[in-house]
Design an enzyme around this catalytic site. Structure first.
Site, PDB file in Angstrom:
ATOM      1  N   CYS A   9       0.805  -1.137  -0.075  1.00 14.66           N
ATOM      2  CA  CYS A   9       0.096  -0.102   0.117  1.00 14.66           C
ATOM      3  C   CYS A   9       0.923   1.259  -0.056  1.00 14.66           C
ATOM      4  O   CYS A   9       1.659   1.366  -0.813  1.00 14.66           O
ATOM      5  CB  CYS A   9      -0.875   0.103   1.190  1.00 14.66           C
ATOM      6  SG  CYS A   9      -2.127   1.427   1.387  1.00 14.66           S
TER       7      CYS A   9
ATOM      8  N   HIS B 251      -7.598  -4.468  -3.216  1.00 12.90           N
ATOM      9  CA  HIS B 251      -6.499  -3.775  -2.502  1.00 12.90           C
ATOM     10  C   HIS B 251      -6.221  -4.425  -1.142  1.00 12.90           C
ATOM     11  O   HIS B 251      -7.099  -4.857  -0.653  1.00 12.90           O
ATOM     12  CB  HIS B 251      -6.827  -2.384  -2.289  1.00 12.90           C
ATOM     13  CG  HIS B 251      -5.633  -1.575  -1.703  1.00 12.90           C
ATOM     14  ND1 HIS B 251      -4.636  -1.003  -2.443  1.00 12.90           N
ATOM     15  CD2 HIS B 251      -5.497  -1.114  -0.446  1.00 12.90           C
ATOM     16  CE1 HIS B 251      -3.903  -0.360  -1.340  1.00 12.90           C
ATOM     17  NE2 HIS B 251      -4.180  -0.480  -0.307  1.00 12.90           N
TER      18      HIS B 251
ATOM     19  N   ASP C  88      -8.948  -2.919  -7.395  1.00 14.93           N
ATOM     20  CA  ASP C  88      -8.245  -1.774  -6.330  1.00 14.93           C
ATOM     21  C   ASP C  88      -8.555  -0.517  -6.852  1.00 14.93           C
ATOM     22  O   ASP C  88      -8.545  -0.001  -8.065  1.00 14.93           O
ATOM     23  CB  ASP C  88      -6.649  -1.963  -6.596  1.00 14.93           C
ATOM     24  CG  ASP C  88      -6.195  -1.169  -5.580  1.00 14.93           C
ATOM     25  OD1 ASP C  88      -6.707  -0.243  -4.863  1.00 14.93           O
ATOM     26  OD2 ASP C  88      -4.868  -1.483  -4.890  1.00 14.93           O
TER      27      ASP C  88
END
Length: 226
Positions: free
Chosen positions: A111, A194, A162
C-alpha cells in the site's frame, strides 16, 4: 522469531523490527509498512522472509504509533515526514547490508509502503537491486521520485478491483519505467481487492493470490540478490 531494534539513521537512531534467518546472515530485505504502521502483519512478513533465508528489517516509520482505523491511518500517512521516512528507510538498507554481508538489498512495500519502496530504490541505487511494490504507487503528486536514478529491477503486484491504485495506474507506472530502460514486470491479480495479501483483513484477503505474490517475490529476490 524477530525483535525490535534500534539502528543507525543519519547520525541518530530509528526503531524497526528485525528478523534473522537460522544461520544469522543472508540477503537483506527491507519491508515497508502499510499506512497502519508497524503492525503484527508487517512483523509476520519479516518473520516469513527470515524463514526463507533473508535478513528482514521493517523500519517503524511512525516511531511507535499504529492504528486499525482507516481515518486515523490516513491522517498518520499524511502527517508522516517524507524526508525523515527516507532517512529511516536508507538507514534500514545500511543495517541489512551490515547484518547480511551483501551489498545487494531488496525492498518490498505494501500500500503506502509500495510507493515508498519505489522512492527508496531511487534514493539508494548503490544498494537496492530489487524492489517489489505491492498494490502501491506514490500517492503524493509533489513527491514523485526520479525514476531515472533507479537501477533496481521492479516486480509489481496489483489488484484488479483496487480503487486506490488501479490497474491502469500500475500499467502507466510500468510504461514510464520501461521508457527509462528499467527492468520491470507487473502482475495484475484478477478478482481481488486492494490489500489482498494482508491475512489479518478477512474482508479482502485472498489466499491463492497471496500465495502467488509470495512465491513470485521470493523467487525474484533470490534471482536478483544472489
Amino acid at each position: 522469531m524477530g525483535e525490535m531494534i534500534e539502528f543507525k539513521s543519519n547520525g541518530a537512531t530509528a526503531p524497526g523490527y528485525l528478523a534473522l534467518p537460522e544461520g544469522g546472515t543472508g540477503p537483506g530485505i527491507v519491508v515497508i509498512q502499510e499506512w497502519w504502521g508497524l503492525v503484527p502483519h508487517i512483523k509476520d512478513v519479516c518473520d516469513r522472509f527470515a524463514a526463507a533465508g533473508f535478513v528482514a528489517l521493517a523500519p517503524d516509520l511512525y516511531h511507535g504509533a499504529s492504528t486499525t482505523e482507516p481515518d486515523e491511518a490516513g491522517k498518520a500517512m499524511m502527517a508522516m515526514q517524507l524526508d525523515q521516512a527516507a532517512l529511516d528507510m536508507s538507514g534500514a538498507v545500511d543495517e541489512v547490508t551490515r547484518r547480511g554481508g551483501s551489498d545487494k538489498v531488496g525492498v518490498i512495500g505494501f500500500c503506502m509502503g509500495g510507493g515508498l519502496a519505489l522512492v527508496l530504490a531511487t534514493k539508494r541505487p548503490d544498494k537496492v537491486a530489487a524492489v517489489v511494490p505491492c498494490y502501491g504507487i506514490i500517492p503524493w503528486a509533489e513527491a514523485q521520485p526520479d525514476y531515472s536514478a533507479m537501477t533496481a529491477a521492479v516486480l509489481g503486484h496489483y489488484a484488479e478491483k483496487d480503487d486506490f491504485f488501479t490497474p491502469a495506474a500500475a500499467e502507466e507506472l510500468a510504461t514510464t519505467l520501461r521508457g527509462l530502460g528499467k527492468e520491470v514486470e507487473i502482475h495484475i491479480y484478477p478478482g481481488v481487492d486492494h490489500a489482498f495479501f494482508n491475512d489479518t483483513r478477512p474482508e479482502v484477503y485472498d489466499a491463492a493470490a497471496s500465495s502467488l505474490l509470495w512465491d513470485r517475490s521470493v523467487a525474484f529476490f533470490r534471482a536478483n540478490l544472489a
